[in-house]
Design an enzyme around this catalytic site. Structure first.
Site, PDB file in Angstrom:
ATOM      1  N   GLU A  68     -11.561  -0.001  -3.422  1.00 55.49           N
ATOM      2  CA  GLU A  68     -10.944   0.443  -2.174  1.00 55.49           C
ATOM      3  C   GLU A  68      -9.752   1.317  -2.544  1.00 55.49           C
ATOM      4  O   GLU A  68      -9.584   1.692  -3.709  1.00 55.49           O
ATOM      5  CB  GLU A  68     -10.514  -0.762  -1.324  1.00 55.49           C
ATOM      6  CG  GLU A  68      -9.609  -1.750  -2.040  1.00 55.49           C
ATOM      7  CD  GLU A  68      -9.221  -2.937  -1.178  1.00 55.49           C
ATOM      8  OE1 GLU A  68      -9.553  -2.970   0.004  1.00 55.49           O
ATOM      9  OE2 GLU A  68      -8.552  -3.847  -1.718  1.00 55.49           O
ATOM     10  N   ASP A 120       0.819  -1.221   0.000  1.00 56.37           N
ATOM     11  CA  ASP A 120       0.000   0.000   0.000  1.00 56.37           C
ATOM     12  C   ASP A 120       0.855   1.274   0.000  1.00 56.37           C
ATOM     13  O   ASP A 120       0.721   2.138   0.876  1.00 56.37           O
ATOM     14  CB  ASP A 120      -0.913   0.023   1.242  1.00 56.37           C
ATOM     15  CG  ASP A 120      -1.762  -1.234   1.357  1.00 56.37           C
ATOM     16  OD1 ASP A 120      -2.222  -1.743   0.324  1.00 56.37           O
ATOM     17  OD2 ASP A 120      -1.976  -1.705   2.496  1.00 56.37           O
TER      18      ASP A 120
HETATM   19  O1  FUB Z   1      -3.275  -3.767   2.932  1.00 56.27           O
HETATM   20  C1  FUB Z   1      -4.551  -4.121   3.384  1.00 56.27           C
HETATM   21  C2  FUB Z   1      -5.566  -3.727   2.373  1.00 56.27           C
HETATM   22  O2  FUB Z   1      -5.332  -4.414   1.165  1.00 56.27           O
HETATM   23  C3  FUB Z   1      -5.506  -2.277   1.977  1.00 56.27           C
HETATM   24  O3  FUB Z   1      -6.017  -1.429   2.929  1.00 56.27           O
HETATM   25  C4  FUB Z   1      -6.230  -2.360   0.695  1.00 56.27           C
HETATM   26  O4  FUB Z   1      -6.169  -1.214  -0.079  1.00 56.27           O
HETATM   27  C5  FUB Z   1      -5.552  -3.547   0.070  1.00 56.27           C
HETATM   28  O5  FUB Z   1      -4.323  -3.233  -0.498  1.00 56.27           O
END
Ligand code: FUB
Length: 470
Positions: free
Chosen positions: A219, A31
């Site tokens: 997301e 991320d």
């Molecule tokens: O790293 C955990 C989660 O997976 C993140 O918050 C999302 O964006 C995905 O990458």
């Protein structure tokens, strides 16, 4: 809100790590949010660890993240790890054993301080909140606020600092609300929106900017402004895994118009998560992939590619590469397994491919040349401006006892030869060096930045870890 803790969390350890993709080579780094502060790029990734290593975490097949590091670089090639800036144990409102320190962001407020935004599971066990920690310097130390941001439930915060003077918090599946100038509360004049979460509907502060756009399982929103346009970029599932899509608008809170994909779904790694930053006039895409963990895609690593715009402001699709960005010094270890191009016969594998200890994967890869004529191209090697390079080093394993010649050219496969290693008899698995050869003027090294071509001229089954000039 007030600070309740003053924490000395910024680690004393400052450690250099290497170039190419992945960019952080001694730990996982998912991320990746990149920000430019004071002429340097600061990387705020989340920190995957192996769920098997956390004795008190029951979910052995899920994301496992207990703290955050921050890294910095002046050239996108050499990265300094400033150590841990926040640990789950030190979040006043968070569950100290949730291992849910997911994707963060960090921006500078109008007061000159640095505000670090991070999702975490709350002590009450009711989903994710978004917390803030504040520091005087990007590398910390950071002090977490006592409570998460009120009115925000969800993950993956990103703050857009718009030219209208406002800061907009984006999170989750494209939600957006204006922040107060104190950076830790939502503004009073935000609109209200109705949001669906599965079968449930509830009223949220702000708007959902992805409503009605292609955004299945969206997301990780990352919003930025360029040339009078606002860009809302985000991972979402097109077919089986997350691709990176984007939409554009003339207003920070939309409405946004869907424009297409920046990066397609990849073969592995269900998630992708990214950020986009301009550094010294060039745009870059930071994203992640599970290079060090091919069998478990929740242990991911940060990578970088250049990003370009079309004249109409749309974004050109980006392909992920192993070479990544940044210039490699000729005197550094040139990891040719992070190639720009290879011929068909070359394979890349971990140096410790057969070792049951998977942490040894951080030792990296090697390029295995199977037969005469196999080659690797590695772009952007800086030979400097001096004539003081005198020898050529190579770390290689020779898996047969045949005569071997490895030759290095610059500029093209038939360009000037700058290094050659040649041997008739050798032990298997040596680290050795040959002599520097310069064609044309024998006294001069190549000067400046060149692409390098490494070719197996004679021999077979040679695994090259790196080459270097000394
Ligand atoms: O790293 C955990 C989660 O997976 C993140 O918050 C999302 O964006 C995905 O990458």
């Amino acid at each position: 809100m007030k600070h309740i803790l003053t924490m000395g969390l910024a680690a004393l350890l400052v450690q250099g790590v290497s170039a190419q993709n992945p960019i952080i080579r001694d730990q996982f780094s998912a991320d990746p949010t990149a920000r430019v502060f004071n002429g340097k790029v600061y990387l705020f990734p989340s920190h995957d660890i192996s769920p098997l290593s956390a004795y008190d975490y029951p979910r052995k097949d899920w994301f496992c993240m207990n703290d955050y590091h921050v890294f910095s670089s002046e050239n996108l090639t050499d990265w300094t790890d400033h150590g841990v800036i926040l640990d789950q144990k030190n979040v006043p409102w968070g569950n100290p054993t949730a291992y849910s320190m997911w994707a963060p962001d960090c921006v500078q407020g109008k007061d000159g301080k640095y505000y670090f935004y991070y999702p975490n599971a709350s002590k009450q066990g009711r989903g994710f909140g978004i917390g803030v920690a504040v520091a005087d310097k990007p590398e910390g130390p950071y002090k977490p606020f006592e409570k998460p941001i009120e009115g925000v439930n969800g993950i993956d915060p990103c703050v857009l600092q718009a030219s209208d003077g406002n800061n907009y918090l984006f999170w989750g599946a494209g939600n957006c609300a204006k922040l107060k100038d104190n950076m830790v509360e939502l503004a009073d004049d935000n609109p209200k929106d109705t949001v669906k979460w599965g079968p449930r509907e509830f009223v949220m502060t702000g708007v959902n900017c992805l409503k009605g756009l292609p955004s299945r399982q969206a997301e990780g929103p990352f919003a930025f402004e360029y040339n009078g346009n606002y860009y809302l970029t985000y991972p979402y599932v097109v077919k089986d895994r997350e691709a990176l899509g984007y939409a554009m608008s003339k207003n920070p809170m939309g409405p946004y118009e869907y424009k297409g994909l920046i990066m397609e779904e990849r073969d592995d790694c269900w998630t992708n998560h990214h950020s986009i930053v301009n550094f010294k006039g060039q745009w870059y895409l930071f994203y992640h992939y599970n290079y060090y963990s091919p069998n478990f895609d929740k242990n991911r690593s940060a990578c970088i590619e250049k990003l370009e715009f079309n004249p109409d402001g749309t974004i050109k699709p980006v392909t992920m590469t192993l070479r990544g960005v940044g210039i490699t010094k000729a005197t550094d270890k040139i990891q040719i397994d992070r190639y720009s191009k290879i011929s068909d016969g070359v394979k890349v594998d971990f140096v410790y491919a057969n070792d049951p200890d998977t942490t040894k994967r951080f030792e990296g890869w090697e390029a295995i040349f199977s037969k005469k004529g196999d080659w690797v191209e590695y772009d952007d090697v800086d030979f400097g401006q001096n004539d003081n390079l005198a020898s050529f080093a190579i770390k290689a394993k020779f898996n047969t006892a045949k005569k071997t010649i490895v030759r290095v050219h610059v500029d093209s496969q038939t360009g000037p030869v700058v290094g050659e290693f040649s041997t008739v008899k050798f032990p298997v698995g040596i680290e050795t060096s040959g002599s520097l050869k310069i064609t044309g003027t024998k006294t001069k090294n190549p000067k400046g930045v060149h692409n390098v071509f490494v070719e197996l001229v004679e021999g077979e089954d040679v695994a090259i870890d790196w080459i270097s000039f000394e």
